[in-house]
Structures are given as C-alpha cells and as structure tokens.
Design a protein around this motif. Structure first.
Motif, PDB file in Angstrom:
ATOM      1  N   GLY A 350      50.670 -83.198  57.330  1.00  0.00           N
ATOM      2  CA  GLY A 350      51.223 -84.439  57.856  1.00  0.00           C
ATOM      3  C   GLY A 350      52.400 -84.943  57.038  1.00  0.00           C
ATOM      4  N   HIS A 351      52.251 -84.937  55.726  1.00  0.00           N
ATOM      5  CA  HIS A 351      53.353 -85.372  54.860  1.00  0.00           C
ATOM      6  C   HIS A 351      54.554 -84.438  54.977  1.00  0.00           C
ATOM      7  CE1 HIS A 351      51.811 -88.829  52.679  1.00  0.00           C
ATOM      8  NE2 HIS A 351      50.646 -88.227  52.535  1.00  0.00           N
ATOM      9  N   ALA A 352      54.274 -83.135  55.014  1.00  0.00           N
ATOM     10  CA  ALA A 352      55.366 -82.160  55.062  1.00  0.00           C
ATOM     11  C   ALA A 352      56.174 -82.293  56.342  1.00  0.00           C
ATOM     12  CB  ALA A 352      54.802 -80.751  54.930  1.00  0.00           C
ATOM     13  N   LYS A 353      55.494 -82.489  57.472  1.00  0.00           N
ATOM     14  CA  LYS A 353      56.201 -82.579  58.746  1.00  0.00           C
ATOM     15  C   LYS A 353      57.016 -83.871  58.873  1.00  0.00           C
ATOM     16  CE  LYS A 353      53.404 -79.377  61.409  1.00  0.00           C
ATOM     17  NZ  LYS A 353      52.390 -79.163  62.460  1.00  0.00           N
ATOM     18  N   LEU A 354      56.638 -84.883  58.103  1.00  0.00           N
ATOM     19  CA  LEU A 354      57.413 -86.123  58.093  1.00  0.00           C
ATOM     20  C   LEU A 354      58.547 -86.068  57.069  1.00  0.00           C
ATOM     21  CD1 LEU A 354      54.584 -88.790  58.434  1.00  0.00           C
ATOM     22  CD2 LEU A 354      56.300 -88.205  60.146  1.00  0.00           C
ATOM     23  N   GLY A 355      58.641 -84.938  56.367  1.00  0.00           N
ATOM     24  CA  GLY A 355      59.698 -84.794  55.371  1.00  0.00           C
ATOM     25  C   GLY A 355      59.337 -85.355  54.015  1.00  0.00           C
ATOM     26  N   ASN A 356      58.076 -85.762  53.836  1.00  0.00           N
ATOM     27  CA  ASN A 356      57.632 -86.272  52.533  1.00  0.00           C
ATOM     28  C   ASN A 356      57.195 -85.094  51.665  1.00  0.00           C
ATOM     29  OD1 ASN A 356      57.957 -88.779  53.751  1.00  0.00           O
ATOM     30  ND2 ASN A 356      55.797 -88.950  54.290  1.00  0.00           N
ATOM     31  N   TYR A 357      58.157 -84.285  51.255  1.00  0.00           N
ATOM     32  CA  TYR A 357      57.816 -83.030  50.588  1.00  0.00           C
ATOM     33  C   TYR A 357      57.234 -83.249  49.193  1.00  0.00           C
ATOM     34  CZ  TYR A 357      60.321 -80.934  54.444  1.00  0.00           C
ATOM     35  OH  TYR A 357      60.711 -80.571  55.701  1.00  0.00           O
ATOM     36  N   ASP A 358      57.690 -84.283  48.487  1.00  0.00           N
ATOM     37  CA  ASP A 358      57.129 -84.560  47.162  1.00  0.00           C
ATOM     38  C   ASP A 358      55.652 -84.932  47.279  1.00  0.00           C
ATOM     39  OD1 ASP A 358      59.559 -84.059  45.995  1.00  0.00           O
ATOM     40  OD2 ASP A 358      60.166 -86.165  45.912  1.00  0.00           O
ATOM     41  N   GLU A 359      55.342 -85.780  48.277  1.00  0.00           N
ATOM     42  CA  GLU A 359      53.949 -86.182  48.488  1.00  0.00           C
ATOM     43  C   GLU A 359      53.107 -84.989  48.928  1.00  0.00           C
ATOM     44  OE1 GLU A 359      50.822 -88.841  48.347  1.00  0.00           O
ATOM     45  OE2 GLU A 359      52.904 -89.205  47.783  1.00  0.00           O
ATOM     46  N   ALA A 360      53.677 -84.146  49.818  1.00  0.00           N
ATOM     47  CA  ALA A 360      52.961 -82.959  50.284  1.00  0.00           C
ATOM     48  C   ALA A 360      52.656 -82.030  49.119  1.00  0.00           C
ATOM     49  CB  ALA A 360      53.800 -82.225  51.339  1.00  0.00           C
ATOM     50  N   HIS A 361      53.637 -81.852  48.236  1.00  0.00           N
ATOM     51  CA  HIS A 361      53.420 -80.966  47.091  1.00  0.00           C
ATOM     52  C   HIS A 361      52.403 -81.572  46.127  1.00  0.00           C
ATOM     53  CE1 HIS A 361      55.878 -77.281  45.975  1.00  0.00           C
ATOM     54  NE2 HIS A 361      54.775 -77.202  45.273  1.00  0.00           N
ATOM     55  N   HIS A 362      52.414 -82.915  46.001  1.00  0.00           N
ATOM     56  CA  HIS A 362      51.436 -83.574  45.133  1.00  0.00           C
ATOM     57  C   HIS A 362      50.016 -83.338  45.653  1.00  0.00           C
ATOM     58  CE1 HIS A 362      49.499 -86.555  42.615  1.00  0.00           C
ATOM     59  NE2 HIS A 362      49.010 -87.144  43.698  1.00  0.00           N
ATOM     60  N   ILE A 363      49.843 -83.468  46.970  1.00  0.00           N
ATOM     61  CA  ILE A 363      48.525 -83.207  47.569  1.00  0.00           C
ATOM     62  C   ILE A 363      48.122 -81.759  47.328  1.00  0.00           C
ATOM     63  CG2 ILE A 363      47.293 -82.982  49.770  1.00  0.00           C
ATOM     64  CD1 ILE A 363      48.861 -85.428  50.736  1.00  0.00           C
ATOM     65  N   PHE A 364      49.088 -80.869  47.506  1.00  0.00           N
ATOM     66  CA  PHE A 364      48.824 -79.444  47.291  1.00  0.00           C
ATOM     67  C   PHE A 364      48.380 -79.186  45.851  1.00  0.00           C
ATOM     68  CE2 PHE A 364      50.361 -75.155  46.157  1.00  0.00           C
ATOM     69  CZ  PHE A 364      49.684 -74.410  47.115  1.00  0.00           C
ATOM     70  N   ASP A 365      49.063 -79.811  44.902  1.00  0.00           N
ATOM     71  CA  ASP A 365      48.741 -79.600  43.485  1.00  0.00           C
ATOM     72  C   ASP A 365      47.376 -80.172  43.106  1.00  0.00           C
ATOM     73  OD1 ASP A 365      51.130 -78.297  43.064  1.00  0.00           O
ATOM     74  OD2 ASP A 365      52.190 -80.113  42.428  1.00  0.00           O
ATOM     75  N   THR A 366      46.938 -81.239  43.805  1.00  0.00           N
ATOM     76  CA  THR A 366      45.668 -81.888  43.457  1.00  0.00           C
ATOM     77  C   THR A 366      44.478 -81.348  44.251  1.00  0.00           C
ATOM     78  OG1 THR A 366      46.203 -83.660  45.031  1.00  0.00           O
ATOM     79  CG2 THR A 366      46.742 -84.042  42.716  1.00  0.00           C
ATOM     80  N   MET A 367      44.730 -80.425  45.149  1.00  0.00           N
ATOM     81  CA  MET A 367      43.625 -79.853  45.929  1.00  0.00           C
ATOM     82  C   MET A 367      42.652 -79.111  45.008  1.00  0.00           C
ATOM     83  SD  MET A 367      45.572 -78.350  49.310  1.00  0.00           S
ATOM     84  CE  MET A 367      44.072 -77.727  50.051  1.00  0.00           C
ATOM     85  N   PRO A 368      41.341 -79.318  45.188  1.00  0.00           N
ATOM     86  CA  PRO A 368      40.370 -78.636  44.324  1.00  0.00           C
ATOM     87  C   PRO A 368      40.381 -77.118  44.508  1.00  0.00           C
ATOM     88  CG  PRO A 368      39.269 -79.837  46.091  1.00  0.00           C
ATOM     89  CD  PRO A 368      40.693 -80.231  46.138  1.00  0.00           C
ATOM     90  N   HIS A 369      40.618 -76.681  45.738  1.00  0.00           N
ATOM     91  CA  HIS A 369      40.685 -75.244  46.015  1.00  0.00           C
ATOM     92  C   HIS A 369      41.853 -74.985  46.961  1.00  0.00           C
ATOM     93  CE1 HIS A 369      36.775 -74.721  44.121  1.00  0.00           C
ATOM     94  NE2 HIS A 369      36.287 -75.676  44.893  1.00  0.00           N
TER      95      HIS A 369
END
Length: 781
Positions: A350-369
């Motif tokens: 959702g973040h990536a498709k809205l262009g919020n790439y920093d937020e998308a990458h932050h979610i990706f980095d904090t994912m447990p798996h």
C-alpha cells in the motif's frame, strides 16, 4: 524395481510375483487360485523409518495369525491416515498386495483416497492404483475426478468422467457433478459448465443444493455472473454458501456494486453472513473503490464481534489500501493483536503504490520474517512505478538474503525492470539463473524473458527464447509479434501472425495492438487497415480505443492526414487524448498546421496539462516560421505551470546503467565524454555536416540555453560514452524515454558510418538499428 512397474505387467491368474534376493521380480507357479500380484514389503521397509517398518511387520504378523478381518482392516485404515508421505503409502500398498487385502474394496478405496486427495497425494500413482482395482465403484471414480479437479491439470477430470460414462455401471450422482463444476471453474471454460448444467437438468438433479452452489461458482469463475444469477434466482432453497457464491460471482465478474446490493438484500432475508461473506464484500468495496461503504462494513464486523479474526483483518487492510486510505489501514494494522505475512505485505504494498517508498522500506526492514512474497511486493512496486533501478538493487539484495529465494514473480519483475532500463547484462544473468536452477519456463516467464531481450536490443535472443517454448500461448506469440514490430519488421510480424493462426491460437486484443503497430512502423497501410476491419467479423474482437489509436497513427505516419481525421470523425466511441495525440504527432512530422491546431484544441480539452501537446505544436509553428505563436505557447506553458517530463537517455555498460540528461555534466567521465563530442564535431565538420537547427526550437530545452545545446542531447552524450567505454566489436545500446529528434537520428547514422559501430537505440515508440550510415527504420519513424 519400482512398484509402479508391476502395474505394467499382465495379470496372471495362477501365478504370483515375488522379489528374489537380487532385487529382481520373479514369476512362479502357485497352487493358490487367488488372483493378485505379490510384492515384497522388505524393499520399502529398508528405506523408511523403523517405526513404519515395524507397523508393516505387525501387519504381516497379523496376517500370519489369520487376523485379516475386523481389527486388521481397522488398523490398516488408521495406518493409512497416519501416513505423511507417499513412500509410507507405498509401503502399506506393498503390504496390501502381498496379503491380498488390496482386493477388499473398502481398503482399496481408502488407499486410493489417500493417494488422490490427502496431504501426501500423488495423482499419477493414484491413477495407477485406480487402474488396478478390478471393478472400481462410483466412489472410486468420484475420488479420482475430485483429485484432478483441484490439480494443475483439471482437464483430466473430464477425461476420467468420459471414461466413467463408458465403463462404470453406476450413473454419476450428486457428488460427481460438484467436482466436475470445480474442474470447469479452474479451467474457466464457460461451455463446459453449460454442458454439465444440461446433464444435471436431464438427470433430475437440478434441485440439489450442493450441485447448484457449485454451478453458481462455476459460472462466476467463468466470467458469466448473469448466468450464475439465473441459477441463484431459480433455486428452490438457499444457504449461506449460495449467497457467498453469488456475491463472489458478482465481485469476480466486474460487478462489485451488485455484490454490495446482494449483501444488503441478504441482510433483509435474515441470513447471517460468515467470514467468507465479509471477505467477499470487502473485496467488492475494494474493486468499486467505495471507501465509505467499506468503512461501514468494517464497523459492521466490529459490532458483530469478528474484529479479532486475522483473515477479516487482512481483508479490511486490503480494502483500505486499495481504496487509497493508508491512514485507516495504519490504524487497523496498529490495533491488530495478530499479524501474518499477508498483513505486513499488504501495508508494504500500500505504501509503495502510493509512492511512500521510505515508509514501505521501513515496513520491509521491520518485518519479523521477510518471505519471498514481501520481497516481491516491494520489487514489483518499484518496477511498476517507474523505479526499475531500485527494483534491480532490491533484487540483488534478495540474492544475498538467506531467508528467501526468487520465484517466478520475482524473476518476472526483475526482467521487466531490465527491459525498462535496457540492462541486457543483468537480464542475461537472470536467464542464466533460470537455466542453472532448472526453473520451468512457463508462458509468463517466457514472455517476460522474450520481452526483455527485445527491449534491450537483442532481437535474435528474443527469437531464440520464442522458439525454445514448446507450447506457446497467445501472449508468447503476441510478445514476439510486438518485438518484430519494435524493430520495424512488419512483413516478418505478419508472417508470424499467419503462423499463429495456423497453430490454432486465437488472437486477442493485445495481439491486434501489436500487429497494427507492426504495420504502422513498417508503413504497411493497406495491410493494417484490412486487419482492423477483420477484427470483429472474423475474430470476434471488438476494437477498443488502443486499436483506433494505432489506425490513426498508421494513416498519419504515412502522410494520409485527411484520412486520419476522417477516421476519427467516424469512430463509434469518443476519441481520447491518445487519439488526438496520434494525429498531432503526425501533423508535426508532416507540417500540417491547420489539422495540428484542431488536434491540439481537442487534446487540451481532455488533458489541459499535457506538456507533449505544447511541445508538438510549438515545433510545428517553429518549422513554419511562426515565431510569435511559438513565443505565445511558451508563455502559456509557463503560466499554466505545465511540468515537462524529464527526458533521459541511458546506456548499459558492463552491467551498470548510466543515465544522461540534456547538457548533463554529472557523470564521473564528463570531461572525457565532452572531449569525445568535440572530436566528433570536428570530424562532422570535415565532411560538411550541418546540424538541423530547427530541433533547437523544441521545448525540451530551457530558454537560456544557447545553440550549442543541440550538441549535448542525452542520446549524444550516451553515444559518446559508449564509444569511449566499450570495445569496438560491441554494439552501443541506448534507451531513450521520448521520441528521438531528427538531428540525433542523423548524428547516430553518421557515427555508425565514421566509427564503424552498430548503435541500437530504443525510443518511446520503436527500435532504431544504425549501421554503416543507415537506420533500420529507413527514416520512417
């Protein structure tokens, strides 16, 4: 010898088979008249866990003690249920053959069920087991049909069904047809569902609720929600499954508003929805982009005490994201007591498709798996939103990860990113990776690989991939036609289209876009016009706006501007900005001011901020010497705050993509690049070359740039860099995000002659292959 080999041996009434100490099957006479085939259990027991071997030995001991019935049969049923892999099933199968228990229809049915539909199923082996049952009953036939209905080859269900009608003494029952409807749903073939529907009516089973629910699902999956509704409306009784199936049919059939109305009707009938209902309704809200109704559904779920259900929470997240309300999604995500990979991936996507790439990458980095699906979501988002460089960087990072491996989706996204950048070295590496890991080249992967090679300038490699695909679907054929079209090989594209028809592959709308483009780039006006006229009467494809754009471009590029304008007037659907843009582009090439102004006015009414319209009309005025109108257009563009697309040229050298803008001096080798341009300029002057100064008047330049800016167009910088950084035997491959200007086209032709280099340049519309002072487009572009 594998047990399956025994199935190929003929039954011998007075003989048994045994395994000698050398591991060979022997046939010997026997006084026992029982007809069965014996296989030693020992060969399986040696290769399986000792516990299972002990179970089998216990079975054997029971047989020796003549405990064949009662407890023995019950134990075998339990043993079959306990199996967790096919080897354990084969072990028990061997025991059944050795002890003649396989002749017991109940035990044989149990074994067949385990092979066909259990967690350790093996359909090929199930079919072999089925073939060894002397007189399979209806349950056996239904079990095999059911197994294949859920498999990757549901067609087998219908072949088995036809065999059943011919060989089985019992007629199909109410359990047979639902499995067949499921197979038809998998295949998405409407005709199969209709035929089965007729059979159901003929045998008086049309009132069975189980069958009718399956039929609704079949029609819905086959893209016929109207037929599903007819069945639903005429049902003598309905349960929650019926309502869910019909809501799903509307949602999947592109009628989300009807799905929501049906849900409201369901409420008035006092039918209590379940989780499946709510997931389907949320999906309908997402497709309709109805955030308000979606919020009401979410509050409805909370009021009914289902807010802690993970499946529902994920469905609500998906609805919020697709409706563009990332804040609602955030609030829900933070409240969720339980999250899985779907929850995390939905937020990331959702973040990536809205262009919020920093937020998308932050979610990706904090994912447990970080499972493969999470990597795919971010890589795909970058690739689909014009960030191919970031997509490939993330793909490389994934390669270094130990938690996930690229799958088909990853590779397709990476190949698409390579195609955008023209990164042929990286694309070739992915091709080698596919071969090295023995990844099956299915239709989707083959199409992406073919497209990558074509867009990166290697048509021969694209053709090799095309020929390597044994069974080609319409998309593989269409992609190869598109590749030939890009290179201006219209005749070859038409020949391939004919071969496609001979192979009994029905063209679709995409195929016709590609073949019309092929006619366009090759100047095949009559052929293109004829194909367009044949679309609906001959192939049943109603022309869409993209097809009309292609025809306008075919006429316009050939200089038939009046014919193009007349064609637009007669269109049965309203012309879009793309249609007027095609006419305006043709007017720019052929200098028709009057028609250009008409196209410009219509285009600006539809897209007031279309910067391309300003650029094209300005060029037309400039070539006509109407400087006052050029100045007015420039002022209007500034006053309207129209943003120009950043025009860029890129080149792939040793796996690294280098990008150049107009007048770019940010490259580490800028000094050498400009020195090379000076050298080229001196060579050009010595042969009397004069640049086409009219190209200075394009709005691609800033007002304060002087005439020398013509010499620093992005593609010229990229060509100069290619000359100093690649071997003379290598072609120079360049990708440009707009149409190449006339002066750069002439520049590339001369470079190919003076430096004896092949230059492959892909602009927004096609490929140009420069060699020996000539271009493959024959100056028709």
């Amino acid at each position: 010898m594998e047990l399956a080999t025994v199935f190929q041996l003929p039954l011998q009434p007075l003989s048994t088979f045994s395994l000698d100490f050398g591991g060979r099957f022997c046939c010997s006479s026997a006084s026992n008249s029982t007809t069965f085939q014996r296989v030693s259990l020992k060969c399986y027991a040696l290769s399986t866990p000792s516990s299972l071997a002990q179970i089998a030995m216990n079975c054997t001991e029971a047989v020796k003690s003549e405990k064949i019935n009662g407890v023995e049969s019950s134990n075998l049923f339990d043993f079959i249920d306990q199996c967790t892999n096919t080897m354990q099933l084969k072990q028990i199968h061997a025991h059944l053959l050795r002890t003649s228990l396989f002749c017991d229809p109940y035990i044989a049915n149990k074994l067949l069920t385990a092979y066909a539909i259990s967690s350790c199923s093996c359909l090929i082996y199930a079919k072999n087991v089925f073939n060894q049952i002397p007189q399979p009953n209806l349950y056996c036939w239904n079990t095999l049909i059911r197994g294949y209905a859920s498999s990757s080859d549901p067609t087998q269900s219908f072949l088995i069904f036809l065999h059943m009608l011919h060989s089985c003494s019992e007629f199909p029952n109410k359990f047979t047809f639902p499995f067949l409807f499921k197979a038809a749903s998998q295949l998405k073939v409407l005709h199969l569902g209709s035929v089965l529907h007729g059979m159901v009516i003929k045998v008086s089973m049309a009132s069975d609720l189980f069958i009718l629910n399956s039929l609704i699902n079949c029609y819905g999956s086959s893209g016929a929600p109207d037929m599903a509704l007819r069945v639903f409306s005429n049902m003598p009784g309905r349960d929650i499954v019926s309502w869910n199936a019909m809501i799903n049919a509307f949602t999947g059939g592109g009628m989300p508003e009807k799905a929501l109305l049906l849900f409201l009707e369901m409420e008035t009938k006092d039918v209590k929805p379940n989780v499946i209902t709510m997931v389907s309704v949320l999906s309908a809200c997402a497709k309709k982009l109805d955030l308000e109704f979606g919020r009401w559904i979410c509050s409805y779920i909370e009021r009914n005490g289902s807010a802690e259900d993970l499946i529902l929470n994920n469905a609500m997240l998906d609805m919020y994201v697709k409706c563009g309300s990332i804040n609602d999604a955030k609030d829900l995500f933070n409240k969720m007591s339980e999250k899985d990979i779907v929850s995390w991936t939905t937020m990331l996507d959702g973040h990536a498709k809205l262009g919020n790439y920093d937020e998308a990458h932050h979610i990706f980095d904090t994912m447990p798996h970080k499972e493969t699906s999470a990597w795919n979501a971010l890589i795909s988002a970058y690739e689909q939103n014009g960030k191919p460089r970031e997509a490939l960087s993330l793909f490389h990072e994934m390669q270094l990860s130990k938690d996930a491996k690229p799958d088909e989706v990853t590779l397709i996204c990476a190949l698409c990113a390579c195609a955008q950048l023209g990164a042929i070295d990286f694309g070739h590496w992915i091709h080698v990776y596919i071969k090295k890991h023995d990844i099956y080249l299915n239709f989707h992967l083959a199409t992406s690989l073919l497209d990558m090679y074509a867009k990166c300038g290697d048509l021969n490699k694209a053709m090799q991939v095309f020929h390597s695909v044994e069974k080609k679907d319409v998309y593989v054929w269409s992609a190869m036609i598109a590749a030939l079209a890009m290179y201006g090989q219209g005749k070859a594209a038409l020949d391939l289209f004919s071969s496609m028809l001979e192979a009994n592959i029905k063209p679709n709308a995409v195929t016709f876009i590609n073949i019309l483009c092929a006619c366009n780039h090759a100047g095949l006006v009559n052929e293109g016009e004829q194909l367009f006229k044949q679309m609906e009467p001959l192939y049943g494809i109603v022309p869409q706006i993209h097809h009309y754009v292609c025809v306008v471009d075919i006429f316009g590029r050939a200089g038939l501007l009046e014919k193009a304008a007349s064609f637009i007037e007669k269109m049965p659907i309203p012309p879009t900005a793309a249609v007027w843009g095609a006419l305006l582009g043709a007017c720019s090439r052929h200098g028709n001011v009057k028609l250009a102004e008409l196209a410009y006015q219509n285009l600006l009414e539809l897209e007031p901020c279309n910067h391309g319209a300003f650029v094209l009309l300005s060029n037309i005025y400039a070539k006509a010497g109407n400087w006052e109108k050029v100045s007015n257009l420039r002022k209007l563009m500034r006053d309207s705050d129209v943003k120009k697309e950043p025009w860029c040229s890129s080149i792939d050298v040793n796996g690294i993509v280098h990008e150049f803008l107009v007048g770019d001096n940010s490259h580490p080798f800028s000094r050498k690049i400009y020195s090379k341009l000076d050298e080229i300029s001196e060579k050009f002057k010595s042969i009397g070359y004069k640049p086409d100064m009219s190209n200075l008047l394009q709005l691609s330049e800033e007002d304060n740039l002087v005439e020398q800016s013509l010499n620093v167009h992005g593609e010229k910088l990229a060509i100069a860099f290619g000359l100093i950084s690649t071997a003379s035997s290598q072609p120079i491959r360049i990708v440009k995000n707009i149409r190449i200007c006339g002066d750069c086209h002439a520049f590339a032709k001369l470079i190919s002659q003076l430096y004896d280099r092949d230059i492959l340049l892909r602009d927004r519309y096609r490929f140009h292959h420069f060699r020996g002072g000539k271009c493959s487009c024959m100056d028709y572009w």
